[in-house]
Enzyme design. Sequence first.
Site, PDB file in Angstrom:
ATOM      1  N   ARG A   1       5.432   4.900   4.008  1.00  0.00           N
ATOM      2  CA  ARG A   1       5.821   4.435   2.461  1.00  0.00           C
ATOM      3  C   ARG A   1       7.018   4.488   2.185  1.00  0.00           C
ATOM      4  NH1 ARG A   1       0.930   7.406   2.190  1.00  0.00           N
ATOM      5  NH2 ARG A   1      -0.998   6.240   1.822  1.00  0.00           N
TER       6      ARG A   1
ATOM      7  N   LYS B   1       1.752  10.855  -0.478  1.00  0.00           N
ATOM      8  CA  LYS B   1       1.269  10.508  -1.829  1.00  0.00           C
ATOM      9  C   LYS B   1       0.492  11.977  -2.213  1.00  0.00           C
ATOM     10  CE  LYS B   1      -0.315   6.536  -3.095  1.00  0.00           C
ATOM     11  NZ  LYS B   1      -1.384   5.250  -3.004  1.00  0.00           N
TER      12      LYS B   1
ATOM     13  N   HIS C   1       6.719  -3.149   2.549  1.00  0.00           N
ATOM     14  CA  HIS C   1       5.418  -2.752   2.648  1.00  0.00           C
ATOM     15  C   HIS C   1       4.679  -3.541   3.588  1.00  0.00           C
ATOM     16  CE1 HIS C   1       2.179  -0.199   1.264  1.00  0.00           C
ATOM     17  NE2 HIS C   1       1.317  -0.860   0.859  1.00  0.00           N
TER      18      HIS C   1
ATOM     19  N   ARG D   1       4.764  -1.932   7.064  1.00  0.00           N
ATOM     20  CA  ARG D   1       4.104  -0.925   7.025  1.00  0.00           C
ATOM     21  C   ARG D   1       2.490  -1.468   7.496  1.00  0.00           C
ATOM     22  NH1 ARG D   1       1.666   4.128   5.381  1.00  0.00           N
ATOM     23  NH2 ARG D   1      -0.055   4.114   3.847  1.00  0.00           N
TER      24      ARG D   1
ATOM     25  N   HIS E   1      -4.198   7.577   4.526  1.00  0.00           N
ATOM     26  CA  HIS E   1      -5.312   7.154   3.576  1.00  0.00           C
ATOM     27  C   HIS E   1      -6.521   8.161   3.315  1.00  0.00           C
ATOM     28  CE1 HIS E   1      -3.668   2.777   4.491  1.00  0.00           C
ATOM     29  NE2 HIS E   1      -3.295   3.231   3.530  1.00  0.00           N
TER      30      HIS E   1
ATOM     31  N   TYR F   1      -4.878  -3.049   5.557  1.00  0.00           N
ATOM     32  CA  TYR F   1      -3.907  -2.920   6.528  1.00  0.00           C
ATOM     33  C   TYR F   1      -3.768  -3.544   7.739  1.00  0.00           C
ATOM     34  CZ  TYR F   1      -1.312   0.094   2.821  1.00  0.00           C
ATOM     35  OH  TYR F   1      -0.911   0.265   1.655  1.00  0.00           O
TER      36      TYR F   1
END
Length: 267
Positions: free
Chosen positions: A131, A153, A212, A215, A239, A248
């Site tokens: 990311r 994240k 993105h 990704r 994730h 994705y």
Amino acid sequence: MIRAFVRHLQDLRRAEATVDTYVGMLARLDRTLPEGLAYACADELRAQIYVEGRKPATVALYRAAAKAFFAWATDEHDPWLDYDPSRQLPRARVRQRTPRPCTHEELADILARAQDPCRVWYLLAAGCGLRCVEISRLDRADVTEHVVYILGKGDKERTVPTHPAVWAAIRDLPAGPIARRYYDTARANRRDVQGRGNRHLAVLGHPSVTMHRLRHWYGTYVYQAAGGDLRVVQDLLGHASPNTTQVYVAAAAGAAAAAVRALPLPV
């Protein structure tokens, strides 16, 4: 109150993008509500969130920001307010997102003509699935010939294998941040990487491709290389839920048609 709420989110290690989005939306609500957030009633809050013409995904974000804010503000252990006007806000029906990876041809052209440092960032997105915020946090020492150490994240750590193309682009870089601001060489933040990377993609003639989407390309083709093992892709992308990973993962061009043609039906 919004500043205090931001500190609360930061204490919970919420993602930088989430904090930025919530703060922006809460600030707009505070400006547009007749007496601001602190004195909003349920009908006023609903009218400012469920605006005609606003996309359902945006409505859902406003609702999430408001509910998180008022849940914190009315917490019984340290309340700022005694009334939560967000309790009756209905859910927004958000259409299921579909994967949007760039094509092989787009990626090949981008990597052939992109200038550094953006080219390095594109390789990290397409070759390691990073990311923008993860690229901004990456140091040269975090990338080895075999493994990339990532701070994702929520400050969750993970590792992904280093693609040879990524290693070739990074091995001779100086120590320190991989992503630096162009005007003073200090560490870039998520917005710097996203904004500069996407602008350069537009300059290269690919305005519909974003950081993105690179990704997404990674997730799609790692999924195929892993034999359709969604858990492998989930771990590589960082994730928490496989439901997020499915967004994705797209079928490769022609794969669906080939699968249908292979059905054993008489002609």
